[in-house]
Design a protein around this motif. Structure first.
Motif, PDB file in Angstrom:
ATOM      1  N   MET A 128       0.843  -1.188   0.000  1.00 12.61           N
ATOM      2  CA  MET A 128       0.000   0.000   0.000  1.00 12.61           C
ATOM      3  C   MET A 128       0.881   1.241   0.000  1.00 12.61           C
ATOM      4  SD  MET A 128      -3.425   0.435   0.873  1.00 12.61           S
ATOM      5  CE  MET A 128      -4.481   1.655   1.476  1.00 12.61           C
ATOM      6  N   LYS A 129       0.673   2.123  -0.973  1.00 12.07           N
ATOM      7  CA  LYS A 129       1.481   3.325  -1.082  1.00 12.07           C
ATOM      8  C   LYS A 129       0.980   4.378  -0.107  1.00 12.07           C
ATOM      9  CE  LYS A 129       1.231   4.643  -5.312  1.00 12.07           C
ATOM     10  NZ  LYS A 129       1.396   5.102  -6.672  1.00 12.07           N
ATOM     11  N   SER A 130       1.916   5.147   0.427  1.00 17.09           N
ATOM     12  CA  SER A 130       1.534   6.248   1.312  1.00 17.09           C
ATOM     13  C   SER A 130       1.203   7.475   0.479  1.00 17.09           C
ATOM     14  CB  SER A 130       2.667   6.562   2.285  1.00 17.09           C
ATOM     15  OG  SER A 130       3.741   7.151   1.587  1.00 17.09           O
ATOM     16  N   ILE A 131       0.452   8.392   1.088  1.00 15.07           N
ATOM     17  CA  ILE A 131       0.096   9.638   0.400  1.00 15.07           C
ATOM     18  C   ILE A 131       1.343  10.464   0.119  1.00 15.07           C
ATOM     19  CG2 ILE A 131      -0.395  11.004   2.461  1.00 15.07           C
ATOM     20  CD1 ILE A 131      -2.632  11.073  -0.567  1.00 15.07           C
ATOM     21  N   HIS A 132       2.318  10.381   1.023  1.00 19.49           N
ATOM     22  CA  HIS A 132       3.585  11.086   0.829  1.00 19.49           C
ATOM     23  C   HIS A 132       4.273  10.594  -0.440  1.00 19.49           C
ATOM     24  CE1 HIS A 132       7.405  13.017   1.678  1.00 19.49           C
ATOM     25  NE2 HIS A 132       7.995  11.837   1.537  1.00 19.49           N
ATOM     26  N   ASN A 133       4.243   9.302  -0.659  1.00 22.23           N
ATOM     27  CA  ASN A 133       4.855   8.703  -1.844  1.00 22.23           C
ATOM     28  C   ASN A 133       4.178   9.209  -3.122  1.00 22.23           C
ATOM     29  OD1 ASN A 133       6.769   7.084  -3.100  1.00 22.23           O
ATOM     30  ND2 ASN A 133       5.410   5.309  -3.127  1.00 22.23           N
ATOM     31  N   ASP A 134       2.849   9.391  -3.081  1.00 23.67           N
ATOM     32  CA  ASP A 134       2.129   9.919  -4.246  1.00 23.67           C
ATOM     33  C   ASP A 134       2.584  11.339  -4.576  1.00 23.67           C
ATOM     34  OD1 ASP A 134       0.662   7.616  -4.639  1.00 23.67           O
ATOM     35  OD2 ASP A 134      -1.101   8.340  -3.541  1.00 23.67           O
ATOM     36  N   TYR A 135       2.752  12.158  -3.547  1.00 26.17           N
ATOM     37  CA  TYR A 135       3.229  13.532  -3.764  1.00 26.17           C
ATOM     38  C   TYR A 135       4.625  13.529  -4.391  1.00 26.17           C
ATOM     39  CZ  TYR A 135      -0.546  15.931  -1.284  1.00 26.17           C
ATOM     40  OH  TYR A 135      -1.751  16.457  -0.924  1.00 26.17           O
ATOM     41  N   VAL A 136       5.493  12.668  -3.884  1.00 22.88           N
ATOM     42  CA  VAL A 136       6.866  12.596  -4.404  1.00 22.88           C
ATOM     43  C   VAL A 136       6.860  12.120  -5.859  1.00 22.88           C
ATOM     44  CG1 VAL A 136       9.091  11.410  -4.172  1.00 22.88           C
ATOM     45  CG2 VAL A 136       7.926  12.284  -2.143  1.00 22.88           C
ATOM     46  N   GLU A 137       6.117  11.046  -6.142  1.00 22.98           N
ATOM     47  CA  GLU A 137       6.068  10.522  -7.511  1.00 22.98           C
ATOM     48  C   GLU A 137       5.506  11.559  -8.479  1.00 22.98           C
ATOM     49  OE1 GLU A 137       3.780   6.924  -7.335  1.00 22.98           O
ATOM     50  OE2 GLU A 137       5.498   5.715  -6.697  1.00 22.98           O
ATOM     51  N   LEU A 138       4.433  12.236  -8.071  1.00 14.25           N
ATOM     52  CA  LEU A 138       3.825  13.255  -8.926  1.00 14.25           C
ATOM     53  C   LEU A 138       4.795  14.399  -9.188  1.00 14.25           C
ATOM     54  CD1 LEU A 138       1.243  14.196 -10.380  1.00 14.25           C
ATOM     55  CD2 LEU A 138       0.587  15.332  -8.255  1.00 14.25           C
ATOM     56  N   THR A 139       5.471  14.858  -8.147  1.00 16.07           N
ATOM     57  CA  THR A 139       6.423  15.961  -8.292  1.00 16.07           C
ATOM     58  C   THR A 139       7.573  15.565  -9.208  1.00 16.07           C
ATOM     59  OG1 THR A 139       5.859  16.760  -6.093  1.00 16.07           O
ATOM     60  CG2 THR A 139       7.925  17.554  -7.041  1.00 16.07           C
ATOM     61  N   VAL A 140       8.131  14.392  -8.989  1.00 14.50           N
ATOM     62  CA  VAL A 140       9.261  13.924  -9.808  1.00 14.50           C
ATOM     63  C   VAL A 140       8.836  13.759 -11.264  1.00 14.50           C
ATOM     64  CG1 VAL A 140      10.798  11.958 -10.218  1.00 14.50           C
ATOM     65  CG2 VAL A 140      10.525  12.861  -7.910  1.00 14.50           C
ATOM     66  N   ALA A 141       7.670  13.154 -11.489  1.00 15.01           N
ATOM     67  CA  ALA A 141       7.205  12.918 -12.860  1.00 15.01           C
ATOM     68  C   ALA A 141       6.978  14.232 -13.600  1.00 15.01           C
ATOM     69  CB  ALA A 141       5.923  12.094 -12.847  1.00 15.01           C
ATOM     70  N   MET A 142       6.320  15.175 -12.963  1.00 15.96           N
ATOM     71  CA  MET A 142       6.022  16.436 -13.643  1.00 15.96           C
ATOM     72  C   MET A 142       7.271  17.308 -13.799  1.00 15.96           C
ATOM     73  SD  MET A 142       2.962  16.304 -14.645  1.00 15.96           S
ATOM     74  CE  MET A 142       3.187  14.553 -14.901  1.00 15.96           C
ATOM     75  N   PHE A 143       8.179  17.255 -12.830  1.00 18.17           N
ATOM     76  CA  PHE A 143       9.439  17.985 -12.957  1.00 18.17           C
ATOM     77  C   PHE A 143      10.247  17.426 -14.122  1.00 18.17           C
ATOM     78  CE2 PHE A 143      13.717  19.386 -11.780  1.00 18.17           C
ATOM     79  CZ  PHE A 143      13.470  20.706 -11.425  1.00 18.17           C
ATOM     80  N   ARG A 144      10.258  16.087 -14.233  1.00 21.16           N
ATOM     81  CA  ARG A 144      10.992  15.430 -15.316  1.00 21.16           C
ATOM     82  C   ARG A 144      10.407  15.811 -16.677  1.00 21.16           C
ATOM     83  NH1 ARG A 144      11.648  10.368 -13.364  1.00 21.16           N
ATOM     84  NH2 ARG A 144       9.452   9.953 -13.644  1.00 21.16           N
ATOM     85  N   THR A 145       9.075  15.846 -16.795  1.00 18.60           N
ATOM     86  CA  THR A 145       8.483  16.225 -18.084  1.00 18.60           C
ATOM     87  C   THR A 145       8.736  17.700 -18.383  1.00 18.60           C
ATOM     88  OG1 THR A 145       6.314  16.697 -17.085  1.00 18.60           O
ATOM     89  CG2 THR A 145       6.669  14.475 -17.960  1.00 18.60           C
ATOM     90  N   GLY A 146       8.823  18.515 -17.338  1.00 21.83           N
ATOM     91  CA  GLY A 146       9.131  19.929 -17.540  1.00 21.83           C
ATOM     92  C   GLY A 146      10.546  20.151 -18.031  1.00 21.83           C
ATOM     93  N   ILE A 147      11.470  19.303 -17.565  1.00 22.51           N
ATOM     94  CA  ILE A 147      12.867  19.433 -17.991  1.00 22.51           C
ATOM     95  C   ILE A 147      13.074  18.857 -19.389  1.00 22.51           C
ATOM     96  CG2 ILE A 147      15.211  18.531 -17.598  1.00 22.51           C
ATOM     97  CD1 ILE A 147      14.683  18.756 -14.624  1.00 22.51           C
ATOM     98  N   LEU A 148      12.525  17.679 -19.639  1.00 18.93           N
ATOM     99  CA  LEU A 148      12.815  16.958 -20.878  1.00 18.93           C
ATOM    100  C   LEU A 148      11.898  17.344 -22.036  1.00 18.93           C
ATOM    101  CD1 LEU A 148      13.428  13.416 -19.373  1.00 18.93           C
ATOM    102  CD2 LEU A 148      15.126  15.136 -20.011  1.00 18.93           C
ATOM    103  N   GLY A 149      10.791  17.994 -21.761  1.00 17.34           N
ATOM    104  CA  GLY A 149       9.813  18.305 -22.797  1.00 17.34           C
ATOM    105  C   GLY A 149      10.164  19.536 -23.579  1.00 17.34           C
ATOM    106  N   TYR A 150      11.194  19.469 -24.376  1.00 20.04           N
ATOM    107  CA  TYR A 150      11.626  20.607 -25.189  1.00 20.04           C
ATOM    108  C   TYR A 150      10.828  20.624 -26.481  1.00 20.04           C
ATOM    109  CZ  TYR A 150      14.544  23.728 -27.880  1.00 20.04           C
ATOM    110  OH  TYR A 150      14.984  24.767 -28.636  1.00 20.04           O
TER     111      TYR A 150
END
Length: 192
Positions: A1-23
């Motif tokens: 079972m994933k924690s809510i904290h883990n969801d925040y981290v995954e969401l932040t990392v995923a969107m930050f990564r798309t912001g960096i790589l999405g040229y």
């Protein structure tokens, strides 16, 4: 079972990564968002992603930020939407600040001034070529007299009467719509 904290981290990392790589704008970012949302984290299935993409395309504004907001909202509500959008746009904001700082720092450089001086004539020629090509299209579509008349009218509105360019553009778009409809009716009448 994933924690809510883990969801925040995954969401932040995923969107930050798309912001960096999405040229290259929204269309180049969509495959990155899809990979994270569908493949990596299983937040959506392919059908849900397709529906979300269709809705995001129909709404005004940048598609990548709409997708980020939707994913964040779906996962974590309003806080998730805000976090997701901020994480997605933060890399671009940092890059713009860094680039503008570099431009400001280098603006006094003789080398940069020389580069700008060398590029300015090229830009002028490119704008001139574009204007020439538009003039050719206007001549073919409107005829010589009408093309020159509309050019002179635009010149009068912009340079003599100082009408805002947006208003002139809207006027010409309205005229173009009427002109196109008249030609369409004329062509329909001639073929029947």
């Amino acid at each position: 079972m994933k924690s809510i904290h883990n969801d925040y981290v995954e969401l932040t990392v995923a969107m930050f990564r798309t912001g960096i790589l999405g040229y290259g704008g929204g269309p180049s970012v969509i495959p990155l968002i899809r990979h994270d949302a569908v493949t990596r984290y299983n937040w959506l299935n392919d059908d849900e992603f397709g529906d979300t993409l269709a809705i995001a395309n129909a709404l005004p504004g940048p598609i990548a930020t709409k997708m980020a907001a939707y994913l964040g909202y779906k996962l974590l509500g309003v806080r998730g939407a805000i976090l997701s959008v901020l994480a997605h746009i933060l890399p671009s904001c940092i890059a713009m600040i860094a680039l503008l700082s570099a431009v400001n720092y280098l603006s006094g450089s003789k080398v940069v001034a020389g580069m700008i001086a060398g590029v300015s004539p090229v830009i002028a020629v490119m704008l001139g070529m574009m204007a020439y090509e538009f003039a050719q299209k206007a001549y073919k579509g409107l005829g010589k007299i009408m093309g020159i008349s509309l050019f002179l009218l635009a010149l009068l509105l912009l340079e003599v009467l100082h009408v805002h360019p947006a208003i002139v553009i809207l006027l010409y778009l309205a005229y173009g719509t009427v002109h196109y409809r008249i030609l369409a009716k004329k062509n329909q009448g001639g073929t029947s």
